[in-house]
Design a protein around this motif. Structure first.
Motif, mmCIF file in Angstrom:
data_model
loop_
_atom_site.group_PDB
_atom_site.id
_atom_site.type_symbol
_atom_site.label_atom_id
_atom_site.label_comp_id
_atom_site.label_asym_id
_atom_site.label_seq_id
_atom_site.Cartn_x
_atom_site.Cartn_y
_atom_site.Cartn_z
ATOM 1 N N VAL A 82 0.848 -1.190 0.000
ATOM 2 C CA VAL A 82 0.000 0.000 0.000
ATOM 3 C C VAL A 82 0.886 1.244 0.000
ATOM 4 C CG1 VAL A 82 -1.727 1.323 1.277
ATOM 5 C CG2 VAL A 82 -1.883 -1.185 1.182
ATOM 6 N N ALA A 109 -6.391 6.143 8.808
ATOM 7 C CA ALA A 109 -6.510 6.108 7.352
ATOM 8 C C ALA A 109 -7.357 4.929 6.905
ATOM 9 C CB ALA A 109 -5.124 6.045 6.720
ATOM 10 N N LEU A 110 -7.173 3.798 7.569
ATOM 11 C CA LEU A 110 -7.920 2.591 7.215
ATOM 12 C C LEU A 110 -9.422 2.785 7.408
ATOM 13 C CD1 LEU A 110 -7.578 -0.393 6.319
ATOM 14 C CD2 LEU A 110 -7.442 -1.000 8.747
ATOM 15 N N THR A 112 -11.182 5.202 6.717
ATOM 16 C CA THR A 112 -11.795 6.071 5.709
ATOM 17 C C THR A 112 -12.069 5.360 4.384
ATOM 18 O OG1 THR A 112 -9.692 6.845 4.748
ATOM 19 C CG2 THR A 112 -10.519 8.008 6.690
ATOM 20 N N ILE A 113 -11.630 4.103 4.233
ATOM 21 C CA ILE A 113 -11.693 3.467 2.916
ATOM 22 C C ILE A 113 -12.632 2.267 2.897
ATOM 23 C CG2 ILE A 113 -9.333 4.191 2.435
ATOM 24 C CD1 ILE A 113 -8.606 1.137 2.713
ATOM 25 N N GLU A 143 -7.005 6.110 -2.647
ATOM 26 C CA GLU A 143 -7.499 6.898 -1.527
ATOM 27 C C GLU A 143 -6.787 6.521 -0.232
ATOM 28 O OE1 GLU A 143 -11.647 6.131 -1.600
ATOM 29 O OE2 GLU A 143 -12.037 7.406 -3.363
ATOM 30 N N PHE A 144 -6.552 5.232 -0.040
ATOM 31 C CA PHE A 144 -5.842 4.769 1.153
ATOM 32 C C PHE A 144 -4.418 5.327 1.165
ATOM 33 C CE2 PHE A 144 -4.765 0.641 3.721
ATOM 34 C CZ PHE A 144 -4.610 1.412 4.861
ATOM 35 N N ARG A 145 -3.742 5.228 0.041
ATOM 36 C CA ARG A 145 -2.377 5.751 -0.052
ATOM 37 C C ARG A 145 -2.334 7.255 0.227
ATOM 38 N NH1 ARG A 145 -0.705 2.270 -5.484
ATOM 39 N NH2 ARG A 145 0.292 0.543 -4.360
ATOM 40 N N GLU A 147 -4.465 9.090 1.853
ATOM 41 C CA GLU A 147 -4.817 9.388 3.245
ATOM 42 C C GLU A 147 -3.618 9.136 4.160
ATOM 43 O OE1 GLU A 147 -7.334 11.019 5.965
ATOM 44 O OE2 GLU A 147 -7.767 10.718 3.835
ATOM 45 N N VAL A 229 -11.031 -3.400 6.774
ATOM 46 C CA VAL A 229 -11.881 -2.299 6.315
ATOM 47 C C VAL A 229 -13.353 -2.625 6.494
ATOM 48 C CG1 VAL A 229 -10.192 -1.492 4.637
ATOM 49 C CG2 VAL A 229 -11.921 -3.144 3.928
#
Length: 235
Positions: A82, A109-110, A112-113, A143-145, A147, A229
């Motif tokens: 990631v 961050a996790l 949010t995805i 998006e994960f990256r 964030e 997630v």
């Protein structure tokens, strides 16, 4: 864009094969005291569709018949990176950082995805390795990256994110070259047969933040945080 990166790799591989000009990692790949360590956010492919691992194993075994002395990543160590949070450097120790803060940001961050789906179609290669081509089915990986990049930067933590190149692909390394290639053109022809091979798709929902060596060997890897997630379970 992702396909163009794989294509550029392939062109370098084709040139290396024609001139037998490969880049060998012979001095550290089997050295037990290799001190290079880093921090990586990743997902292991073994959590997904087992048929993909069967396809990968078949490909690796086919290459192994031609090149038995190269390094073949074990199936249980195959992963999608990631983000390389801290690139591997000699003698890096966990005592140098606040692990708890990195874990907090990983979980934030996790949260949010959505789950990440990757389609694995074909192989590419470079003068030093052969990789599985991955293509995200949606924007969740990007998006994960992003964030992680944003939150780590805002926190002012030690990072080396994108220091070599900005990670945008979803590849997984399968084979690394550690000894001279016996027949570069034969290897190229073999890989070309798998250039567009359908390895299948995988849905990734479980992710880890790990302390790792250069080759992501499980015997060395230490999990710093794990989460899903789907239910946001944390360990």
């Amino acid at each position: 864009m992702i396909q163009s990166i794989y294509d550029q790799m392939w062109q370098r591989f084709e040139l290396a094969s024609a001139h037998n000009d490969f880049e060998l990692d012979s001095h550290l790949i089997d050295v037990a005291n290799d001190s290079r360590r880093g921090i990586t956010a990743l997902a292991y492919l073994k959590q997904g569709n087992s048929l993909i691992l069967d396809e990968i194993m078949n490909f690796q075994e086919t290459v192994r018949e031609l090149e038995p002395n190269q390094y073949y990543h074990p199936l249980d160590e195959l992963h999608l990176t990631v983000l390389s949070v801290i690139s591997c450097v000699p003698k890096f120790e966990l005592s140098e950082i606040n692990v708890h803060k990195y874990a907090e940001i990983f979980f934030s961050a996790l949260s949010t995805i959505q789950q990440i789906e990757i389609k694995y179609s074909g192989v590419s290669a470079s003068p030093n390795c052969i990789v599985l081509q991955g293509f995200p089915a949606n924007n969740a990986l990007e998006e994960f990256r992003n964030e992680l990049r944003t939150q780590l930067s805002d926190a002012g933590l030690r990072v080396t994110i994108d220091s070599r190149y900005k990670l945008v692909t979803a590849h997984s390394s399968l084979i690394r070259f550690k000894t001279p290639i016996s027949d570069g053109q034969q290897l190229f022809k073999l890989c070309k047969q798998y250039r567009n091979h359908d390895f299948g798709s995988v849905v990734l929902k479980d992710f880890e933040l790990v302390y790792n060596n250069w080759y992501q060997n499980l015997a060395v890897t230490k999990s710093l945080a794990r989460g899903s997630v789907l239910d946001q379970q944390r360990v």
